[in-house]
Design a protein around this motif. Structure first.
Motif, short mmCIF file in Angstrom:
data_model
loop_
_atom_site.label_atom_id
_atom_site.label_comp_id
_atom_site.label_asym_id
_atom_site.label_seq_id
_atom_site.Cartn_x
_atom_site.Cartn_y
_atom_site.Cartn_z
N GLY A 48 0.82 -1.20 0.00
CA GLY A 48 0.00 0.00 0.00
C GLY A 48 0.86 1.25 0.00
N ALA A 49 1.88 1.24 0.86
CA ALA A 49 2.79 2.39 0.96
C ALA A 49 3.98 1.97 1.80
N MET A 50 4.99 2.87 1.87
CA MET A 50 6.21 2.59 2.63
C MET A 50 6.66 3.84 3.34
N GLU A 51 7.03 3.67 4.63
CA GLU A 51 7.30 4.78 5.52
C GLU A 51 8.71 5.34 5.42
N ASN A 52 9.26 5.49 4.23
CA ASN A 52 10.57 6.12 4.11
C ASN A 52 10.57 7.47 4.82
N ALA A 53 11.62 7.73 5.56
CA ALA A 53 11.66 8.93 6.41
C ALA A 53 11.52 10.19 5.56
N GLY A 54 10.42 10.91 5.76
CA GLY A 54 10.19 12.16 5.05
C GLY A 54 9.90 12.04 3.58
N ALA A 55 9.83 10.80 3.05
CA ALA A 55 9.61 10.59 1.61
C ALA A 55 8.81 9.30 1.41
N VAL A 56 7.55 9.36 1.78
CA VAL A 56 6.69 8.17 1.75
C VAL A 56 6.30 7.83 0.32
#
Length: 862
Positions: free
Chosen positions: A266-274
């Motif tokens: 669904g999505a990915m929690e990359n720091a500051g760049a989802v």
């Protein structure tokens, strides 16, 4: 790929030896338009606790050109093998490593994914690194507890934009030099590059009134559909709510949300760049349930900025805590934030997420929430209903157990104490014990360290006048499925018991209104409820009202008799959802015949106002008839359901969400010549239904059903693709072609998926979806043997994401027979199977076994 695994013990040893300082990563993406490989240069600085010690750094790359450790060149041919670069004879204290390699673009959604948009012919890139795929782009110590700072320098084609965790700089000669990040884990670093369309805004808030830049990105071909204002609204709502609840300033310098193509999750929690799947940029009309799901995803990833990115698990056995916390808080935000569009989000949670959890917890692969993760192979198959939905359910109960204010006070202390560090579960529980005064060790052992699901049943006695003389809650712990580890246990539950009475609704009907609510702790096999003794027996007694705990709930006979006729008459959506979920669970367990479930749905769904529940019921009815109904009755059930769907489609308010949902439900099972004529007429415009917009996505749904029934051929598919020459159109066309009911079409699919490996992840998924048609069991039957002949080699030769799609998607789940079980068991007898692969096949086998039992129950009811 051999050698890509990493054990927990190896990670422990490496963490004891090393402290990582910084990474400098230089990537040359100038040739991205043509694909192939790209130059990757990594300089990593780290400390070693021992002089002369040896370790390794991770890298998955076709070619390594240079390895220089502390100024000494090492021969790549000697030190690079099986995705690892050996690092011998480290110096005590500071060390510096430089690695020059050619890394590869992928089309599997792992590492640096490359996609070419058929609309503008431009390449678009994005990274996906969870769990172990940063090593596909740069050399890294690929484990969450070896944090460092990351400074990216990226050369990109002219006209491109490059986004990373740090704010986007102005490029110089097409080179983008980013400032170092804070100390974060490798798996949440990110690069997104291409001629993306952007919309910018900001959020201002917090005690210091700080302004956080916000960005939303998508491909230009989707820009006309991007509802940026709605996305920013949800994002700001999340910032406001999380800032208040967490009492810790947003930890990064900006917050970008990037809708990217062919995303596996669904999505990915990359720091500051989802990064977010770009199907959430809606090209056509969708129901409000889709907007609610998107909002939950956006809020889930935003919550991760604190829980997961700021404070990170030490090892993947606490993956559940990362995901459960983000799930719980995202839904709580939707439910409680001022002016939320979705105050009934716990209804959606009970109806969909918990159903997923209940299913997962009854498989042979069930595991404790806090799973034992021995290596990366374990974690790769552990992104499941227990990790997300059961964990979030248990957190919801924990909040009820310790108190909402005490829970968030503990979370605030946890963030302050462990910012930028790594933690274990005990760190969070310790903080919660401090703020709540509760001893959570026994709770943790019962809920987090055991597997399986409990059943709660009411035991009610009444006298001749209908007054309750005794009331108790019976708790059962069904045996775990064969093959599951551990033993079933009784657990402590914090639940509410609701009593409901029928009353006139003023229009000649009735409504079910809650008249009393008792909240209590349930523990052991039998818990007395004296608070309800002496009251008149209500029409419905609902255990676990408000859905505080995680348990399968059963209705007593009198309550069940009432809801059979009045399930749709509950005045609130959550009790309806809980009863719907209980009925579905009974159907899966063979306690309620599939044909009776169909009648229950038909009697109550017309009164169901929650569109998310309606759409779930549509899916569940179809699944019940396809898999759980007696095959001899199946066609009767399908005919009845399809006729009812058409009736509801015509009765729905023009232009409403219900009209669209019923249209899709009808299209999924249309079967008679007259019904298929209606689909064809809606597609070519000779038939219309007042208020129904037959837009791009709905057109593909109609066409795919026509293709699956032999009513639409290649020319029709080609013509539709010409109207929608986008990547989404290409996927829909691939599904339609794979759905054609001919041996040639199925053989073509099999060759493209199993015998070749060129398909991108999203296209392969679309092709598999078309291949598996419930009306085509006989046509698909010969592929059972072919599946078992091929699947082991597929697992060895393909990447994890690609292989998992094939293993799960092509398993002969529609061939519900003892023969399928026997074929599966014969294959499982191979002692040389990778545990992750074995688990996926065992789970699929359990579905066939469950379907056989349910079919027998339905036949008996008939």
């Amino acid at each position: 790929m051999p050698g890509t695994n990493l054990t927990r013990e190896e990670a422990r040893q490496r963490a004891r030896l090393l402290t990582v300082d910084s990474y400098e990563i230089d990537l040359d993406l100038g040739g991205a338009q043509d694909g192939g490989t790209f130059r990757s240069v990594t300089t990593v600085r780290f400390d070693s606790a021992e002089a002369g010690a040896s370790t390794f750094i991770d890298l998955v790359a076709p070619t390594v050109h240079e390895v220089v450790l502390n100024g000494t060149a090492l021969d790549p041919a000697e030190v690079f093998a099986d995705s690892r670069i050996a690092l011998p004879s480290l110096e005590a204290g500071p060390n510096e490593l430089r690695v020059v390699a050619d890394a590869a673009y992928t089309n599997s959604g792992e590492g640096l994914h490359r996609f070419v948009d058929p609309v503008d012919k431009q390449a678009y890139l994005y990274t996906q690194f969870e769990v172990p795929d940063a090593r596909r782009v740069f050399a890294s110590f690929e484990q969450p507890d070896l944090k460092g700072t990351f400074q990216f320098t990226v050369k990109a084609p002219a006209g491109w934009t490059v986004i990373s965790n740090s704010p986007t700089p102005e490029p110089q000669d097409n080179v983008w030099r980013f400032q170092p990040t804070p100390r974060i884990s490798t798996y949440i670093t990110a690069l997104i590059a291409g001629p993306y369309h952007a919309v910018h805004s900001s959020w201002q808030g917090g005690p210091d009134g700080r302004s956080v830049p916000l960005g939303i990105y998508c491909r230009p071909s989707l820009a006309e559909h991007l509802d940026a204002d709605a996305i920013f609204e949800v994002t700001r709502q999340g910032f406001d709510w999380f800032q208040e609840k967490f009492d810790f300033a947003y930890p990064f310098e900006k917050y970008d949300q990037l809708f990217v193509p062919e995303f596996n999750a669904g999505a990915m929690e990359n720091a500051g760049a989802v990064t977010i799947r770009d199907q959430y940029v809606f090209r056509s009309k969708v129901t409000d349930a889709a907007y609610e799901m998107r909002a939950e995803t956006l809020l889930h990833e935003l919550a991760h900025m604190w829980f997961g990115d700021l404070v990170t698990m030490e090892w993947w056995n606490d993956l559940w805590l990362n995901e459960s916390f983000a799930t719980y808080t995202s839904i709580a935000c939707q439910a409680d934030a001022p002016d939320s569009r979705w105050p009934h989000s716990w209804t959606s949670f009970a109806n969909s997420m918990k159903t997923w959890a209940y299913r997962q917890d009854q498989l042979p692969s069930t595991h404790p929430i806090m799973a034992e993760i021995n290596d990366l192979d374990d974690v790769l198959v552990n992104f499941d209903g227990i990790t997300y939905a059961k964990g979030a359910s248990v957190l919801k109960q924990l909040v009820a157990y310790v108190g909402v204010d005490e829970f968030f006070a503990g979370v605030q202390a946890y963030f302050r104490r462990h910012a930028w560090g790594n933690t274990r579960l005990a760190d969070l529980l310790g903080a919660l014990e401090e703020t709540s005064g509760r001893d959570l060790k026994a709770w943790s052992k019962a809920w987090l360290e055991t597997a399986g699901i409990n059943i709660l049943r009411p035991e009610i006695s009444v006298d001749d006048s209908g007054v309750i003389t005794s009331f108790a809650v019976r708790q059962e712990a069904p045996a775990l499925p064969p093959g599951a580890k551990g033993e079933a246990v009784l657990r402590p539950h914090r639940i509410a018991i609701g009593t409901y009475e029928l009353s006139p609704d003023g229009g000649g009907g009735a409504k079910l209104v809650r008249t009393n609510r008792v909240e209590l702790d349930v523990d052991g096999g039998l818990t007395e409820v004296p608070q309800l003794v002496g009251a008149t027996r209500p029409d419905v007694v609902l255990l676990n009202d408000d859905d505080l705990s995680y348990a399968k709930v059963r209705l007593d006979d009198a309550s069940l008799a009432t809801v059979r006729d009045h399930l749709g008459d509950f005045t609130e959506s959550l009790p309806r959802a809980l009863v719907w979920a209980s009925a579905w669970d009974m159907t899966r367990d063979g306690e309620l015949a599939a044909r009776d479930y169909l009648e229950l749905v038909l009697s109550g769904i017309t009164k169901e106002s929650d569109i998310g529940v309606v759409q779930s019921l549509h899916r569940q009815v179809k699944l019940a008839i396809d898999l759980y109904a007696d095959p001899a009755w199946r066609e009767t059930g399908l005919a009845r359901w399809t006729s009812a769907a058409l009736e509801q489609l015509r009765a729905a308010a023009p232009g409403s969400d219900h009209q669209l949902a019923w249209t899709r439900a009808f299209a999924a099972t249309a079967r008679t010549p007259e019904q298929l004529d209606l689909l064809a007429g809606l597609l070519d415009g000779t038939e219309t239904i007042d208020g129904l917009a037959v837009d791009t996505e709905l057109r593909w749904s109609l066409l795919q059903r026509l293709a699956a029934t032999g009513r639409a051929h290649d020319q029709a598919i080609d013509a539709e693709l010409a109207l929608d020459p986008t990547s989404a159109g290409e996927r829909h066309a691939a599904t339609a072609r794979a759905a054609r009911p001919t041996p040639e079409a199925k053989a073509e699919v099999w060759a493209s998926v199993v015998e070749d490996d060129k398909l991108a992840n999203a296209v392969q998924e679309a092709v598999i979806d078309g291949f598996v048609q419930t009306d085509q069991r006989e046509l698909l039957a010969p592929y059972t043997a072919k599946y078992f002949a091929a699947v082991k080699d597929i697992w060895k030769s393909r990447s994890h994401e690609i292989a998992q799609q094939i293993v799960l998607g092509l398993y002969p789940a529609l061939q519900v027979s003892q023969g399928t079980l026997d074929a599966t068991d014969a294959w499982l007898a191979d002692t040389d199977l990778v545990p992750a692969l074995r688990r996926l096949v065992v789970e699929s086998r359990a579905g066939v076994e469950r379907a056989l039992k349910a079919q027998a129950a339905d036949a008996a009811a008939g």
